[in-house]
Write a protein that holds these residues in place. Structure first.
Motif, short mmCIF file in Angstrom:
data_model
loop_
_atom_site.label_atom_id
_atom_site.label_comp_id
_atom_site.label_asym_id
_atom_site.label_seq_id
_atom_site.Cartn_x
_atom_site.Cartn_y
_atom_site.Cartn_z
N TYR A 31 43.37 35.80 45.24
CA TYR A 31 43.04 37.07 44.45
C TYR A 31 42.01 36.36 43.13
CZ TYR A 31 47.12 39.43 46.59
OH TYR A 31 47.88 40.10 47.21
N ALA A 32 42.19 35.48 42.73
CA ALA A 32 41.23 35.10 41.58
C ALA A 32 39.84 35.20 42.28
CB ALA A 32 41.53 33.90 41.06
N ILE A 33 39.52 34.46 43.19
CA ILE A 33 38.29 34.45 43.66
C ILE A 33 37.68 35.79 44.12
CG2 ILE A 33 38.79 33.51 46.20
CD1 ILE A 33 35.64 32.10 44.07
N ALA B 71 38.47 38.71 42.56
CA ALA B 71 38.32 39.27 41.71
C ALA B 71 36.95 38.93 40.88
CB ALA B 71 39.32 39.22 40.79
N THR B 72 36.43 37.76 41.11
CA THR B 72 35.45 37.41 40.41
C THR B 72 34.14 37.28 41.23
OG1 THR B 72 36.12 34.91 41.08
CG2 THR B 72 36.44 35.68 38.88
N PHE C 213 34.90 48.17 38.26
CA PHE C 213 36.17 48.20 37.60
C PHE C 213 37.24 48.80 38.35
CE2 PHE C 213 33.66 48.43 33.60
CZ PHE C 213 34.11 47.29 33.22
N PHE D 287 38.20 45.76 40.66
CA PHE D 287 38.85 44.65 39.75
C PHE D 287 40.27 45.24 39.77
CE2 PHE D 287 40.77 42.30 36.62
CZ PHE D 287 39.99 40.95 36.91
N VAL D 288 40.64 46.84 39.47
CA VAL D 288 41.82 47.16 39.33
C VAL D 288 42.70 47.05 40.47
CG1 VAL D 288 43.15 49.31 38.91
CG2 VAL D 288 41.42 48.63 37.53
N VAL E 176 42.31 44.76 43.06
CA VAL E 176 42.69 43.41 43.33
C VAL E 176 43.75 42.88 42.41
CG1 VAL E 176 41.83 41.13 43.39
CG2 VAL E 176 40.43 42.95 44.00
N GLY E 177 43.44 43.34 41.00
CA GLY E 177 44.71 43.02 40.09
C GLY E 177 46.11 43.72 40.37
N LEU E 178 46.07 44.91 40.90
CA LEU E 178 47.22 45.38 40.99
C LEU E 178 47.84 45.03 42.52
CD1 LEU E 178 47.02 48.98 39.92
CD2 LEU E 178 48.20 47.14 38.75
N TRP F 182 47.47 41.86 43.35
CA TRP F 182 48.19 40.70 42.73
C TRP F 182 49.51 40.81 42.06
CZ3 TRP F 182 49.55 38.96 37.92
CH2 TRP F 182 49.99 37.69 37.95
N PHE F 183 49.50 42.03 41.25
CA PHE F 183 50.74 42.34 40.63
C PHE F 183 51.75 42.63 41.59
CE2 PHE F 183 53.14 45.77 38.43
CZ PHE F 183 53.63 44.94 37.38
N HIS G 267 52.16 41.47 44.40
CA HIS G 267 52.47 40.23 45.13
C HIS G 267 53.35 39.52 44.36
CE1 HIS G 267 51.77 36.29 46.62
NE2 HIS G 267 51.50 36.72 47.99
#
Lengths: 509, 509
Positions: free
Chosen positions: A282-284, A286-287, A327, A330-331, A333-335, A337-338, A340
């Motif tokens: 998830y981190a890679i 997002a970046t 954006f 990113f949202v 991917v972030g969600l 992850w959230f 998960h």
């Protein structure tokens, strides 16, 4: 409501006790080993393997995901039809990405199992492990060669060579660790038949290199056969696991696991490492998104002066869709992850099948940079733009549905795999289901919207992506309201708010 | 020799106890809060913040490092002199990289301190944190704009806007967490003056957004001043920390830390999070290397047919130096991680100054992809090649010397920062010093070799890099031999091997 915390604490305590037992064992075993003569020199400085494993997880997850970049960076001309381009992409680069992801995940699973047996490390093991990592990071290159020159046996030879060397190094790790038993798992340390364990583990580890050796020999005689062999190597663990699961569900009873052999393929994966691996992916992802923005979307000084009359603002205005796409992605991917993260808060044990579904989910998450590239690449209101949105919806849908799958599979054997407070239909249970169902539903809905509305555009899609977090808040309120209504309907005679709170607690427990 | 393990276990036990205390506190505080009326609704499902922090660390470390890619991807023509190109690079892209790295590290340190106060999270905090992360990942883009258009105030406005929003979100996090005290650190939970804490933390957090607000206003009036303000924001924590450290060393006595205020800038950073952040940087650097190989070094089908007469092997032979460069660089990154890992095994507490040195070390580690690009880009035996090797040596030297610096600083206050078994000049102590000194010495040696030998070439340099792990093994043997000789010279009267082993243990303790 405090059960979550207390349960975690209990777990930690147990882990802690186990840790203590493990760490006390060496002194006992040293004396044993000293007397039996198998172990003569001093143990040297052993270390907890925690950080080595975290670093390995980070490396492997990044390597698994990073091969999406060549896919995403493929330029698609505006004139071409997206469908054709996607088909061309599919045959080579997406294939390389998926193959890399799956084989690297297999290597990772083997690594997890190996270090469930070896729980302490010393400098020598750390260096051997780093050498393994170096070869694992080289695997994507061999896949690229295979995909570009499928009729040449060089790619397959390189790949097999790497896998064989990795296998031999892992065998070396096992032999080394068994010569210093204080590095091993407590269960094996206290067992009398360490040699049986050792031979069993070596057998499992050396199976893959031997198949690769065969494949490399066949590559000189009959190239297609060696590809078939490789495919078997990659997919065998998945297929056999799936068949076993289907059979056990069909017959209705599970085979009793052999308690003697710790190192069996159906051994659940360490939950901590599944989380670390997923976090890395998830981190890679997002970046990688912002990297593209930084490399491509800073306007040239010359362009700004000549085309935009020196106005930086108007130059940046042209990049507007890119920012929105960034954006939005990113949202998403972030969600994901959230979700998960919320899911794995409730999970106590990851079975192999849950790990498999997690891998599939992550493989689609890794595809999100492609979705990001596609959705901001095409002119507005073109046919391609709609298809790019559809591709994104498909990727998000499968990423979400596989997460939902993990939950469903966990519910099948909830006594083993879930915390007790989510077993029954309490608020946490309903809320978790709602969280997990959100992304598949939104993706499916958007997909059908693109089929109906021809005016649907990428900016609308990205605005939808950004709006989803609000849906989480709305969901939470809806679930609460629904439960409150249910409670009022079922037991309207209780006016005391304190009792309602207690009952809420009872529902959750 | 077992002290390492036992010490770790003790620590874990302590952490565990603390964890238990923390998690039991909510029920107590809930009742308190309920009676005082500041907290009315049920606590909801709180979670350990561990995984959220791990994910944030991964995100921030990747974002900090990934800006080296635009630097490394800058094409340098063969005709140009490397020195000039490097100077051009230095002024913009390397500046962007270093600025990004430092500001992102400042943001990370603030994040660490914030979540040393807030030890549990719920869904709302997790979502707020993700929103913060999104804005942090956007910071590198604003730096790229600033570097490309230094005379335009748009870049600085965007940057200040991001920082202000991040600051406000963090303030929101603090206010939210203080409205639900069971999320807080146990020390603050049990304190009577929660409001004092809250105001103090808010003051510290809002200092940076306010300075950015001033900078954004000045950007309309006098642009240079706003850059100065930004530089102060970025470097102030480092400079003030350094001055304080110098003063305390000069005067000889440290100021007594204010026990009332937990959230002070000199609060040591959580060791676990320093490790996680460092792991992220090392992992992304190691994998950026293979990404370049996979994107650039797979030959074209057409090229192979026309230029190499269809022979893939001879086509790949031309890429030989790239593979060597890859393996050499991977080994260097891996071993620098290994040294870092060994170092932090001995560290119990990371002071701010140690954290600062760690940041510098990581900033140079992040420069390794540049070294990799430079060393395989130039024709053999050219003047540029030697200078590329010298740049690599400088990068490796500073990465290593800063690690050595961490150790030296830790030794200054070894009672607080190091495990007791490395305090005195035992084997572990000597061995650690040898490990840490290895890379700076090798880099320095190689630098002078390039000055003397004009025949020195990049392949030799990469072979040296690959050979360094052997030096670790040799070092270990040398240290052992030296200690054995010392022992024989000092106390030759003891023939019993058992006694020698015991004495060895005594040396280590």
């Amino acid at each position: 409501m405090e059960e979550i915390i207390e349960h975690h604490v209990e777990e930690e305590e147990e882990e802690d006790k186990e840790e203590r037992r493990r760490s006390q064992a060496p002194s006992f075993l040293e004396s044993l080993a000293g007397s039996s003569g198998t172990h003569s020199n001093t143990p040297g400085s052993t270390q907890s393997s925690h950080r080595l494993l975290a670093y390995s997880d980070a490396l492997i997850s990044i390597i698994a995901t990073v091969m999406i970049l060549p896919v995403a960076h493929t330029k698609i001309g505006d004139n071409e039809e997206l469908k054709e381009s996607v088909q061309v992409l599919l045959t080579t680069k997406i294939g390389v990405y998926l193959m890399t992801f799956l084989i690297v995940t297999v290597a990772w699973a083997a690594h997890v199992r190996l270090f469930q047996v070896i729980v302490r490390i010393d400098d020598c093991l750390a260096l051997l492990n780093l050498a393994c990592m170096m070869l694992i990071t080289f695997l994507p290159y061999t896949f690229s060669l295979m995909a570009t020159f499928p009729e040449n046996h060089l790619g397959i030879l390189l790949f097999c060579g790497c896998v064989m060397v990795i296998g031999l190094m892992q065998a070396l790790v096992v032999v080394y660790a068994f010569s210093r038993p204080f590095l091993l798992n407590e269960q094996i340390q206290s067992s009398e038949d360490q040699k049986v364990y050792k031979h069993h583990i070596l057998q499992v580890i050396l199976k893959v290199p031997i198949m690769c050796f065969l494949a490399s020999i066949f590559s000189f005689i009959f190239l297609q056969l060696s590809y078939v062999l490789l495919a078997i190597v990659i997919f065998l663990p998945y297929i056999s696991q799936f068949l076993k699961w289907c059979r056990s569900k069909a017959i209705g009873q599970e085979e009793p696991p052999d308690p003697e052999l710790l190192y069996r393929p159906s051994e659940p994966l360490s939950k901590e490492r599944v989380e670390a691996f997923s976090d890395g992916v998830y981190a890679i992802v997002a970046t990688l998104l912002i990297l593209d923005i930084c490399e491509d979307n800073v306007p040239d000084r010359e362009t700004v002066r000549t085309v935009y009359n020196g106005s930086l603002v108007s130059a940046l205005r042209d990049y507007g869709p890119e920012y929105l796409a960034y954006f939005g992605s990113f949202v998403t991917v972030g969600l994901l992850w959230f979700v998960h993260h919320s899911l794995f808060l409730h999970v106590t044990k990851t079975t192999r099948f849950m790990g498999l579904l997690n891998t599939f989910s992550l493989a689609f998450v890794g595809g999100l940079p492609l979705a990001y590239q596609l959705t901001h690449e095409f002119p507005r209101n073109s046919h391609n733009e709609l298809e790019a949105i559809q591709v994104s919806c498909v990727i998000i849908f499968f990423a979400g549905i596989n997460q939902l799958g993990i939950w469903v599979v966990a519910l099948y054997s909830e006594q083993e795999t879930l915390h007790p407070y989510v077993h029954y239909a309490g608020r946490e249970h309903v809320f978790m289901l709602a969280k997990l169902a959100l992304y598949p539903c939104v993706a499916l809905g958007t997909f059908f919207l693109t089929c109906i509305l021809s005016k649907f555009s990428a900016p609308i899609f990205h605005l939808m992506e950004i709006a989803v977090p609000l849906a989480f808040v709305v969901l939470r309120l809806l679930v609460r309201a629904a439960l409150a209504v249910l409670r009022l309907l079922l037991c309207p005679e209780r006016p005391n708010p304190r009792t309602v709170v207690e009952e809420e607690d009872a529902l959750v427990i």
